[in-house]
Enzyme design. Sequence first.
Site, PDB file in Angstrom:
ATOM      1  N   TYR A 148       0.838  -1.202   0.000  1.00 18.31           N
ATOM      2  CA  TYR A 148       0.000   0.000   0.000  1.00 18.31           C
ATOM      3  C   TYR A 148       0.872   1.251   0.000  1.00 18.31           C
ATOM      4  CZ  TYR A 148      -2.802   3.875   1.636  1.00 18.31           C
ATOM      5  OH  TYR A 148      -3.369   5.109   1.757  1.00 18.31           O
ATOM      6  N   SER A 171      -2.864  13.725   7.316  1.00 20.42           N
ATOM      7  CA  SER A 171      -3.838  13.242   6.333  1.00 20.42           C
ATOM      8  C   SER A 171      -5.249  13.206   6.912  1.00 20.42           C
ATOM      9  CB  SER A 171      -3.440  11.825   5.889  1.00 20.42           C
ATOM     10  OG  SER A 171      -4.455  11.230   5.114  1.00 20.42           O
ATOM     11  N   TYR A 218      -9.673  15.757   2.102  1.00 18.51           N
ATOM     12  CA  TYR A 218     -10.486  15.203   1.026  1.00 18.51           C
ATOM     13  C   TYR A 218     -11.907  15.726   1.216  1.00 18.51           C
ATOM     14  CZ  TYR A 218      -6.910  11.705  -0.137  1.00 18.51           C
ATOM     15  OH  TYR A 218      -5.756  11.066  -0.536  1.00 18.51           O
ATOM     16  N   THR A 258      -6.576  18.288  -1.415  1.00 16.02           N
ATOM     17  CA  THR A 258      -6.197  17.353  -2.477  1.00 16.02           C
ATOM     18  C   THR A 258      -7.248  17.399  -3.581  1.00 16.02           C
ATOM     19  OG1 THR A 258      -4.942  15.910  -1.018  1.00 16.02           O
ATOM     20  CG2 THR A 258      -5.800  14.926  -3.042  1.00 16.02           C
ATOM     21  N   LYS A 279      -3.415  21.096  -3.656  1.00 11.83           N
ATOM     22  CA  LYS A 279      -2.433  20.017  -3.797  1.00 11.83           C
ATOM     23  C   LYS A 279      -2.839  19.085  -4.939  1.00 11.83           C
ATOM     24  CE  LYS A 279      -0.423  16.173  -1.151  1.00 11.83           C
ATOM     25  NZ  LYS A 279      -0.825  15.074  -2.060  1.00 11.83           N
ATOM     26  N   HIS A 309       0.345  12.880  -6.525  1.00  9.48           N
ATOM     27  CA  HIS A 309      -0.173  11.958  -5.514  1.00  9.48           C
ATOM     28  C   HIS A 309       0.769  10.760  -5.333  1.00  9.48           C
ATOM     29  CE1 HIS A 309      -4.141  11.444  -3.337  1.00  9.48           C
ATOM     30  NE2 HIS A 309      -3.467  10.383  -2.945  1.00  9.48           N
ATOM     31  N   ASP A 343       6.009  17.882  -4.040  1.00  8.18           N
ATOM     32  CA  ASP A 343       6.239  16.583  -3.416  1.00  8.18           C
ATOM     33  C   ASP A 343       6.405  15.536  -4.509  1.00  8.18           C
ATOM     34  OD1 ASP A 343       3.745  15.441  -4.232  1.00  8.18           O
ATOM     35  OD2 ASP A 343       2.765  15.992  -2.369  1.00  8.18           O
ATOM     36  N   VAL A 377      11.457  12.920  -3.822  1.00  8.25           N
ATOM     37  CA  VAL A 377      12.600  13.513  -3.117  1.00  8.25           C
ATOM     38  C   VAL A 377      13.205  12.475  -2.168  1.00  8.25           C
ATOM     39  CG1 VAL A 377      13.342  15.279  -1.474  1.00  8.25           C
ATOM     40  CG2 VAL A 377      11.688  15.852  -3.269  1.00  8.25           C
TER      41      VAL A 377
END
Length: 407
Positions: A62, A144, A167, A193, A268, A292, A323, A326
């Site tokens: 996952y 999150s 979300y 997001t 995002k 994502h 993001d 990295v």
Amino acid sequence: MCETKDRAHVHVHTYNIHFHQDLMTLPNSLAKRKSARTMEVTNVSEYQAIAKEKLPKMVYDYYASGAEDQWTLEENRNAFTRILFRPRILIDVSKIDMTTTIMGFKLSMPIMIAPTAMQKMAHPDGEYATARAASAAGTIMTLSSWATSSVEEVASTGPGIRFFQLYVYKDRNVVAQLVRRAERAGFKAIALTVDTPRLGRREADIKNRFTLPPFLTLKNFEGLDLGKMDEANDSGLASYVAGQIDRTLSWKDVKWLQTITTMPILVKGVITAEDTRLAIQAGAAGIIVSNHGARQLDYVPATIMALEEVVKAAQGRVPVFLDGGVRRGTDVFKALALGASGIFIGRPVVFSLAAEGEAGVRNVLKMLREEFELTMALSGCTSLKEITRDHIVTPWDAPKARPAPRL
């Protein structure tokens, strides 16, 4: 009926015990070997192999997998390797200043923590450990929506600068309630997001029939009857998203969010100039260039490849962050040279969390910080403002005319 319920309770209890035994109570010889290995970690990427050994397959897959062919997953990393440095020499680099101000907050470095879901699958301390590590490093943690610790629980770990990833659910009352809870808990910004109207095709999760382990819940939704994830014939998370996440989300909802909170909204999931301009028109306070973690639409560009287009479209009106991929301090430098105000790391956090808990996350932040400082020194930069586009060369740069040699 009662007997069936008891059997189910025993099954969940047994699963809980076995799961945490996998994480925490390895045989002594193996535990010593793993402990020695984690002590030898010299770069961020090495934590992934340790996490793969320690975590149950469903959990590791996952965290680690991407969408479909996983081309973008590999490209997120590989694209950094094609950007080269143009270091400047004979500059006094005895003092390096990596401090920066992000959304009005003074940070020790432009390296922050991205939102990663369900961190208690990686380690029993989960988001608590990540929050403490970020605070100790003087940087931002983004929590999150699908955390296994609530906004209130994370706030209880002590002081720190925290953003909340959101979300948007079909029930807007749920969204409004959650945003207000985050604000009351001292969170400083919303990272909205916008690339997940449906969940990407994550084939590892389909094969594993991924679902949240029964002893864990999505804590922010626990009291709303939305904290559990049902098992499904494929991915339980995909079924959950299909049932709860609002596919009608549009730019007008960015404006709506501004009516229910005073927190700034970061959008995002932007990777194009067109959407950058629309985000700014809708009142976004910042943009996170993100695909994502390559978990949504495969064959989109690596974020580092999309970054400069977004930065140019933003024209300095809002900060742009990145993001995805990295893994080195050199990557941080390259992102800043292309115009990013800072970067967020995701997978390195959960892999190090699985390996060593809070100490692992602290070590990841420490290693990236030290590598970034070294990169600045070897490139001839003593502060972030000295990092310029001229310090790198990219595959898309036009060839520069060179003076003809004199005979």
